[in-house]
Write a protein that holds these residues in place. Structure first.
Motif: not given
Ligand SMILES: Cc1cc2nc3c(=O)[nH]c(=O)nc-3n(C[C@H](O)[C@H](O)[C@H](O)COP(=O)(O)OP(=O)(O)OC[C@H]3O[C@@H](n4cnc5c(N)ncnc54)[C@H](O)[C@@H]3O)c2cc1C
Ligand code: HEM
Lengths: 463, 413
Positions: B266-267, B340-344, B384-387
């Motif tokens: 999603r990101h 959602f921020d992995p740099d937090r 890729r996400l299917v659903q």
């Protein structure tokens, strides 16, 4: 200060920090992190870049860490002028100048004093010079001591059972080295944690084969013809043969260089307000000289505004950050240093941690676990309030007690707690020695006068 | 409980894909108590953190005033075994955890987890290689699920040739822990689970006996042969501890990996970064534990005396829920918590709990997930996400997708 002036200070001002260790470094980093872009000078009399001391009595003595590899991790680039290996020798408050041992002078707009403490030396100089007699404060001390331990001495003699002395004894036993510890008080750690907890520390020592001598003082160190220490004489007339002696008698504050400067500096440290600004000798707060770390003595609102001297790692960091912040801002932007005192130690396989100010407590209650099992939490009370807690191998509960201290929660602790033992329903006297009797020097000293007190007496510095 | 009570909506399956709006509402009432006998629900970060360190809070079901069946309580009917340390208070908790710890980590076994790095990578590589020429997989069944089981088998010391048998017992056992399936359970299903539990117990007992006679370099040997200052574990304690490790490390890690991949898909910018910057993995995993924690709430706490939280008195013996996932998105604690921020930089999340019950397997779970996500990012071409959202498991506590169908253009070597 006018807004423009503060702005100019932040952009092009000159800040000097004396003492390039934990507090000095963290302050420098904070200054830069908060946008100080001017000239920054770090003055330190040790020839090394800032390093960490707690490992020196733990991992280093066990050979698990190299004494010359305990540099403090850097949080950021500080772009400073380093004057390492150079002591500050004087301060001219009016001119805003620090004099250095090499004759140089450093001018400042703001000064931070973070000169810490040094180990109190053995008072008889000729004995202190004997080969095999050690202090433990610097990395060179630790390197020398570690080398001796590795060579397998017959017996190590530790004078003073404060935290450092206990940790040295622990490191010796872990390596199978015979060790004797002498303590003037009735138990180890008494000054810091009181007699009840001290008794637990004493049992730990016995269990680990330490020869603990209490209520004795060392009267003399005896050397052989070659100038090596060979024996220790005690006040009970006994003599213990030892080839290594570690003098662990507490500390002395590094304030002599400020003699005559007009600052309120003396053997008990440098008094400052909760904003880390130093007092001058008249008790008037300065606005350009700040203090942080072991050398500072500052009032704490949670503890009746007593002036606390805390020789704690965490205090040095927090106070340095607050001092740095306050050095480059004004008025309401300034913050008080309200750090909750916290100290840890590891010895004989036990993690000891305390929060608050145990020596303030008259009474102690074991609220969880048992002293007999050496795993417990003890809570100290003063005038019906919780003022401190200590844990042996129970660190994870301390946060709760820290909040109780912050809230001024009532003492004794009447509510049930997990693992409360039936024998621990009532508080007992915490059993701190009379503060007028010197021991190895507790890690927290109270030298209190509250702001409400009207009569202040200033004793000029005397070393 | 009324139909639209918040507690009902937390457990309601309709909230599973996105429970966060309910949590936001929940935080509006920091101590929520909707009905007599129902739980006291705590949702703000600082309150949860405080209660997890509060010595008046117990994990022992015996301290509950009313035993009452809670839909969220995991069944601990592990075949007549005594409660594991997850459900015990000090001093028993501490003693068992200490003994388990000396088999698991420093100072006695400093390299047990870190030393598995190579082996973990090998297992991950094997699983990804196993995708073969397929251009689509179910990440749960083909990767996120088998990975942690294999790891725990190796760790405990289950011989490789026994792994398939072992998994055949573990699968129905774990499935039976899901309150959703348990509730609707038909007799057949329940019987399989009971059977599996017994078989597993017997198998572990047999293995433990072998290790008692002939210790090897594995966790079970260490548990059986522990002779530290705390003495030895009884055989029952060895078994309940092994089963705890098995289960606790299971539905959690599978969900962290699956939630992780879902969040990355999603990101896509973060996924791409991870592909080029594997050193991002540790921070990314911490942020995942905050943002999509596999253990959404801790339902098994009670108080041994009346306590007061934000002016509300919680009576002795009440059931207390600590909603970790709500605390993790508390705006009083985290800036921009819904992002959602992995740099937090400030990332003290509650994903592993806190206090004396803080996750015992955290070092392992972290390492597993870091390796899993890094390798997936590196090797899958254009995943890729299917659903979206994917189908979820019933379980509201151990929350995660049941399946995660993804497609990709190929698998890089
Ligand atoms: C062996 C040992 C073990 C410890 N263990 C623990 C522990 O387990 N937990 C804990 O909380 N704390 C522990 N401490 C205490 C902790 O290390 C100190 O609180 C901390 O170092 C304080 O930092 P500081 O910067 O204020 O002072 P210091 O580290 O003392 O630094 C002051 C620096 O200033 C220099 N200096 C002094 N005078 C001058 C001058 N005139 N000009 C220039 N430079 C000068 C000094 O040489 C020194 O480098 C331990 C300390 C020691 C020695
Ligand atoms: C991402 C994966 C994981 C998550 C999110 C997670 C989360 C948690 C949480 C929140 C707790 C606290 C429960 C409470 O307070 O009551 C906990 C406890 C525990 N976890 Fe984990 N866990 C994970 C993986 C693992 C693994 C891999 C293992 C084992 C190898 C493990 C073993 C345990 C054990 C034994 C406890 C009980 C600790 C105690 O009661 O002292 N966990 N876990």
């Amino acid at each position: 200060m006018a807004v423009e002036d503060m702005d100019r200070l932040r952009r092009t001002g000159r800040i000097a920090i004396v003492g390039a260790s934990l507090a000095g470094l963290r302050a420098a980093e904070t200054l830069r992190a908060e946008g100080f872009a001017g000239e920054l000078t770090l003055i330190g009399d040790e020839p090394y870049e800032p390093y960490d001391r707690p490992p020196l009595s733990k991992a280093v003595l066990l050979g698990r860490a190299d004494p010359h590899r305990t540099e403090l991790p850097r949080r950021r680039d500080i772009d400073a002028k380093w004057r390492l290996g150079t002591a500050a020798t004087g301060l001219d408050l009016t001119a805003g100048r620090v004099r250095l041992s090499d004759g140089d002078e450093v001018e400042y707009d703001r000064l931070l004093i973070a000169t810490g403490v040094r180990a109190r030396p053995w008072p008889k100089e000729s004995e202190a010079r004997l080969d095999g007699v050690f202090l433990l404060r610097t990395r060179d001390d630790a390197a020398g001591l570690h080398q001796r331990l590795r060579a397998g001495p017959r017996r190590v003699f530790v004078i003073g059972a404060g935290f450092a002395g206990c940790e040295v004894a622990s490191a010796c036993r872990e390596q199978g080295i015979e060790v004797t510890v002498a303590e003037r008080a009735g138990a180890p750690l008494v000054g810091a944690l009181g007699g009840v907890v001290g008794a637990v520390a004493a049992e730990l020592m016995h269990e680990h084969g330490v020869d603990l001598r209490i209520r004795v003082t060392v009267t003399a160190l005896e050397g052989d013809a070659a100038g090596r220490v060979r024996a220790v004489h005690l006040s009970d007339e006994s003599v213990v043969e030892a080839d290594v002696v570690v003098v662990s008698l507490g500390s002395q504050r590094n304030t002599e260089w400020l003699n005559g400067s007009g600052l309120g500096a003396g053997p008990r440290g440098i008094a400052c307000d909760a904003g880390c600004r130093a007092f001058d000798f008249r008790g008037i707060v300065t606005d350009d000289v700040f203090v942080a770390g072991d050398v500072a003595r500052s009032p704490h609102a949670l503890f009746e505004y007593q002036f606390l001297s805390l020789e704690h790692w965490g205090n040095a960091v927090a106070q340095a950050e607050t001092a740095a912040h306050n050095m480059i801002c004004d008025g309401t932007d300034r913050r008080p240093h309200l750090w909750m005192p916290a100290f840890w130690s590891s010895q004989f396989g036990v993690n000891i941690k305390s929060v608050g100010v145990p020596p303030m407590g008259e009474e102690l209650m074991i609220t969880q676990g048992s002293t007999a099992e050496r795993r417990f939490v003890g809570v100290y009370g003063h005038k019906g309030r919780v003022v401190a807690a200590v844990s042996f191998d129970n660190t994870r509960w301390l946060e709760f007690y820290q909040r109780a201290i912050e809230r001024g929660a009532p003492f004794p602790v009447e509510y049930p707690t997990l693992d409360r033992r039936p024998e621990n329903r009532r508080p007992v006297p915490a059993d701190f020695p009379d503060p007028s009797l010197p021991t190895h020097g507790p890690m927290v000293t109270l030298s209190g006068y509250s702001p409400a007190d009207t009569q202040l007496v200033f004793h000029p510095a005397r070393h | 409980m009324t139909q639209d009570s918040i507690v009902r909506r937390i457990t309601d399956f309709a909230s599973r894909a996105d429970p966060y709006p309910v949590y936001r509402e929940l935080r509006g009432t920091p101590v929520l108590h909707e009905e007599e006998g129902g739980p006291y629900v705590i949702s703000s970060y600082w309150d949860i953190e405080a209660l997890l360190h509060d010595p008046r809070i117990s994990s022992d079901a015996a301290n509950l005033a009313a035993a009452g069946d809670d839909v969220l309580l995991q069944s601990e009917e592990t075949g007549g075994l005594p409660p594991s340390f997850l459900r015990l208070d000090p001093p028993e908790h501490d003693r068992l955890r200490r003994m388990a710890n000396s088999a698991f980590g420093p100072p006695h076994r400093p390299r047990r987890i870190d030393g598995m790095r190579g082996e973990l990578r090998e297992i991950v590589t094997g699983l990804i290689d196993g995708f073969g020429d397929a251009r689509g997989i179910d990440l749960v069944d083909q990767f996120a699920y088998p990975f942690p089981v294999t790891v725990i088998c190796r760790l405990l010391g289950v011989p490789r040739e026994d792994e398939p048998r072992f998994r055949a017992w573990v699968d129905p056992l774990v499935a039976s822990l899901d309150p959703g399936t348990r509730q609707g359970a038909d007799e057949e299903f329940a019987r399989t689970a009971r059977e599996a539990r017994m078989q597993l117990g017997m198998y572990l007992a047999g293995l433990a006996e072998e290790r008692a006679k002939e210790p090897r370099d594995d966790l079970l040997s260490d548990l059986v042969n522990s002779r530290g200052p705390d003495g030895a574990m009884t055989m029952m304690e060895v078994l309940s501890t092994s089963v705890l490790l098995l289960i606790a490390g299971h539905e959690t890690t599978v969900n962290l990996i699956t939630n992780g991949m879902l969040t990355l898909l999603r990101h896509p910018d973060v996924l791409e970064r991870l592909r080029h910057e594997p050193e991002l993995a540790p921070r990314l995993v911490e942020e995942l534990l905050r943002y999509e924690p596999p253990v959404q709430l801790v339902p098994q706490r009670t108080c041994i005396t009346d306590i007061e939280v934000r002016g509300v008195t919680i009576p002795k013996g009440s059931r207390i829920w600590l909603v970790l996932a709500a605390g993790n998105r508390d705006p009083e604690r985290f800036k921009d918590p819904e992002r959602f921020d992995p740099d937090r930089e400030d990332i003290q999340h509650l994903g592993f709990g806190s206090g004396i019950h803080i996750c015992f397997g955290a070092p392992l779970a972290r390492l597993e997930t870091q390796i899993a996500l890094t390798e997936l990012a590196r090797r899958l071409e254009n995943p890729r996400l299917v659903q979206d959202p994917p189908p979820y498991r019933e379980n509201a506590v151990l929350r995660g997708p049941r399946h995660l169908e993804i497609t990709f253009d190929g698998v890089r070597p």
